[in-house]
Design an enzyme around this catalytic site. Sequence first.
Site, PDB file in Angstrom:
ATOM      1  N   GLY A  12       0.760  -1.197   0.017  1.00  0.00           N
ATOM      2  CA  GLY A  12      -0.130   0.060   0.141  1.00  0.00           C
ATOM      3  C   GLY A  12       0.773   1.256   0.106  1.00  0.00           C
ATOM      4  CB  SER A  13       4.376   2.200  -0.734  1.00  0.00           C
ATOM      5  OG  SER A  13       4.426   1.739  -2.206  1.00  0.00           O
ATOM      6  CG  ASN A  14       1.979   3.256  -5.684  1.00  0.00           C
ATOM      7  OD1 ASN A  14       2.230   4.221  -6.312  1.00  0.00           O
ATOM      8  ND2 ASN A  14       2.459   2.011  -5.826  1.00  0.00           N
ATOM      9  CG  LEU A  86      -1.901  -8.461  -6.974  1.00  0.00           C
ATOM     10  CD1 LEU A  86      -1.024  -9.500  -6.262  1.00  0.00           C
ATOM     11  CD2 LEU A  86      -1.077  -7.794  -8.138  1.00  0.00           C
ATOM     12  CB  ILE A  89     -11.442  -4.802 -12.629  1.00  0.00           C
ATOM     13  CG1 ILE A  89     -10.376  -4.460 -12.165  1.00  0.00           C
ATOM     14  CG2 ILE A  89     -12.753  -3.897 -12.622  1.00  0.00           C
ATOM     15  CD1 ILE A  89     -10.464  -4.150 -10.652  1.00  0.00           C
ATOM     16  CG  ASN A 103      -3.452  -1.260 -13.015  1.00  0.00           C
ATOM     17  OD1 ASN A 103      -3.383  -1.466 -11.753  1.00  0.00           O
ATOM     18  ND2 ASN A 103      -2.928  -2.179 -13.992  1.00  0.00           N
ATOM     19  CG  HIS A 105       1.966  -2.878 -15.564  1.00  0.00           C
ATOM     20  ND1 HIS A 105       1.654  -4.070 -14.975  1.00  0.00           N
ATOM     21  CD2 HIS A 105       3.059  -3.190 -16.294  1.00  0.00           C
ATOM     22  CE1 HIS A 105       2.192  -5.023 -15.377  1.00  0.00           C
ATOM     23  NE2 HIS A 105       3.390  -4.613 -16.055  1.00  0.00           N
ATOM     24  CG  ASP A 146      -1.112  -5.294 -17.218  1.00  0.00           C
ATOM     25  OD1 ASP A 146      -1.556  -4.505 -16.401  1.00  0.00           O
ATOM     26  OD2 ASP A 146      -0.284  -6.235 -16.940  1.00  0.00           O
TER      27      ASP A 146
HETATM   28  C1  GAR Z   1       3.326  -1.197  -7.507  1.00  0.00           C
HETATM   29  O1  GAR Z   1       4.865  -0.985  -7.893  1.00  0.00           O
HETATM   30  C2  GAR Z   1       2.594  -1.373  -8.726  1.00  0.00           C
HETATM   31  O2  GAR Z   1       3.059  -0.615  -9.583  1.00  0.00           O
HETATM   32  C3  GAR Z   1       2.310  -2.676  -8.717  1.00  0.00           C
HETATM   33  O3  GAR Z   1       2.430  -3.330  -7.438  1.00  0.00           O
HETATM   34  C4  GAR Z   1       3.023  -2.442  -6.746  1.00  0.00           C
HETATM   35  C5  GAR Z   1       2.275  -2.278  -5.459  1.00  0.00           C
HETATM   36  O4  GAR Z   1       3.229  -1.584  -4.440  1.00  0.00           O
HETATM   37  N1  GAR Z   1       1.204  -3.007  -9.615  1.00  0.00           N
HETATM   38  C6  GAR Z   1       1.478  -4.213 -10.073  1.00  0.00           C
HETATM   39  O5  GAR Z   1       2.230  -5.084 -10.604  1.00  0.00           O
HETATM   40  C7  GAR Z   1       0.013  -4.607 -11.161  1.00  0.00           C
HETATM   41  N2  GAR Z   1       0.264  -5.302 -12.328  1.00  0.00           N
HETATM   42  P1  GAR Z   1       2.393  -0.916  -3.281  1.00  0.00           P
HETATM   43  O6  GAR Z   1       1.397  -1.894  -2.563  1.00  0.00           O
HETATM   44  O7  GAR Z   1       3.486  -0.537  -2.405  1.00  0.00           O
HETATM   45  O8  GAR Z   1       1.578   0.109  -3.532  1.00  0.00           O
END
Ligand code: GAR
Length: 190
Positions: A12-14, A86, A89, A103, A105, A146
Amino acid sequence: MLRIAIFASGNGSNAENIIRHFNFSDRGAQVALVVSNRTDAGVLDRATRLGVPAQVLTRGDFNSPDHLLPMLQRYGIDFIVLAGFLMMIPEWLIKEYKHRIVNIHPSLLPKFGGKGMYGINVHKAVVAARETQTGITVHYVSEQYDEGEIIFQASVPLRPSDTPEDVEKKIHQLEANHFPIAIEKIIAGL
Ligand code: GAR
């Protein structure tokens, strides 16, 4: 005030960056809900700490219009952001929120996308292919993994010595720098 839901499966950093960007200053939108499919996802603690309601859904609830749609309506959700989410949808949700689900990626799509390509798996593939750069892609969500229309990309150079973990760090930094602002611009154009 436009209301955003973040769907996230992991750390969940994003999600945290997006919440901090919108909820603590006046940007015309706020994160009103975090949805996860995992009870152990780090994103749930982050949401709670930042005062955003969080809901965990089973696969069945997530795929059921009778459950998910009323929930999104209850929270008044106008826009959905997938941030490390993951699950696929469902089509009915894509139709209901046409051009209102984006999304992120962690590669320069169309490279290194598709089923199974998430998180560190993407960075391992990038390193194995000896890419000289990688990056992030923000895109609309379509019925295929994607493959929705690309809205924004940013890239970062790689060194031959970079490990997948090094690439992951670079990508997280790139995401922190660009994803919340990209969302703000998309929302401003709605
Ligand atoms: C992020 O780097 C995002 O781009 C990626 O998962 C990570 C989640 O990090 N998404 C995918 O790979 C989608 N196919 P986070 O939980 O720290 O935000």
